[in-house]
Design an enzyme around this catalytic site. Structure first.
Site, short mmCIF file in Angstrom:
data_model
loop_
_atom_site.label_atom_id
_atom_site.label_comp_id
_atom_site.label_asym_id
_atom_site.label_seq_id
_atom_site.Cartn_x
_atom_site.Cartn_y
_atom_site.Cartn_z
N SER A 187 0.84 -1.21 -0.06
CA SER A 187 -0.09 0.04 0.13
C SER A 187 0.78 1.16 0.02
CB SER A 187 -1.01 -0.08 1.06
OG SER A 187 -1.93 0.87 1.04
N LYS A 191 -20.71 18.17 3.39
CA LYS A 191 -19.84 18.50 4.49
C LYS A 191 -19.89 17.56 5.41
CE LYS A 191 -17.35 21.25 6.45
NZ LYS A 191 -15.97 21.45 5.69
#
Length: 297
Positions: free
Chosen positions: A115, A167
């Site tokens: 990763s 948001k």
């Protein structure tokens, strides 16, 4: 009796204040300055990338120090990390890419190079992997949870004021809305494509092979070699010898930077990227404890 008293008095003192003396010894070990005595004629250096990658500052400072050393002709990058946040991984990757243009860097996958840590080391001159190493895991993930049922059982009613429908995306206080989920999927797909393109470019792999070398696959060293993610399966000595060859080093002399034992232990437990933060936290806690202890005595 006075002679006997002369010998027993120090022992009484040590017995009485043993805990205090041990505490002071720990403080000294933490706060004593490190004795950095690099060999003046060192021409090769090792730098480690251990543990989760949550920030890049410590690693970049160490790499910059080696970059500015005019005697260093080659760098061995030893990686044992499961990955981490994408932003600091990219910062490390860009730094290695830049430094490798003038100083050969050989990456050695000691345990895990997966990763974010694979992204971090992908621009090394060559990658050597331990035959037991885990590599790849080229993918992006956003983890979340929906604890709304637990919150309801606890009698908690969350309240939120927001401007913008996205948001509150990723909140764990409720199920994500379809708009939020679509936006997050788009975000991770963009990050994923960036990750795959970076690996394909650095390793000269065709993008058409993405289903084989990416998609979050965790690979052993043999499979990673067949897919072009690494250059060689070997051990630490193989990686060192390859570095000497790439850097044309005939008489290798390793750069040595002495570290105190506590720092070494913390690096093994928490990794390079967190060890300094942990040290600072311990130092601050001991400092506060020491102040309280002085008031009480």
């Amino acid at each position: 009796m006075k002679i006997l008293h002369f010998f027993t008095k120090p022992l009484d003192f040590i017995t009485k204040y043993l805990k205090t003396l041990i505490f002071l010894l720990i403080v000294v070990l933490i706060f004593i300055p490190k004795n950095n005595v690099p060999e003046q004629d060192a021409n090769v250096a090792r730098i480690n990338l251990y543990g989760a990658i949550l920030q890049s500052d410590n690693f970049l400072e160490e790499l910059e120090k080696l970059e500015k050393n005019p005697n260093i002709q080659g760098i061995l990058l030893v990686i044992d990390s499961p990955g981490g946040a994408i932003a600091p991984s990219i910062e490390i990757s860009e730094a290695i890419k830049r430094v490798n243009l003038k100083i050969p860097i050989i990456a050695y996958a000691q345990g895990a190079m997966a990763s974010g840590s694979y992204l971090a080391g992908v621009w090394a001159n060559s990658i050597v992997a331990n035959r037991g190493a885990l590599l790849g895991s080229i993918g992006v993930v956003i983890n979340g949870a929906d604890i709304s049922e637990l919150v309801e059982k606890l009698g908690i009613k969350p309240q939120t004021l927001k401007a913008g429908i996205y948001k509150e995306a990723g909140t764990f206080m409720r199920t994500w809305t379809p708009e939020e989920e679509t936006m997050l999927k788009s975000l991770i797909n963009e990050q994923y494509q960036m990750f795959v393109k970076e690996v394909a470019t650095a390793r000269n792999i065709a993008m058409q092979n993405e289903p084989n070398f990416a998609q979050g696959r965790i690979l052993n060293a043999k499979s990673a070699l067949e897919l072009g993610l690494i250059d060689q399966v070997g051990n630490l000595y193989d990686a060192q010898n390859l570095l000497f060859q790439k850097a044309n080093i005939k008489n290798p002399k390793w750069y040595k930077e002495e570290k105190d034992k506590i720092e070494i232990y913390l690096e093994k437990i928490f990794g390079d990227n967190l060890s300094l933060s942990v040290q600072n936290g311990i130092a601050l806690a001991l400092e506060q404890f020491f102040k309280i202890w002085l008031k009480g005595n």
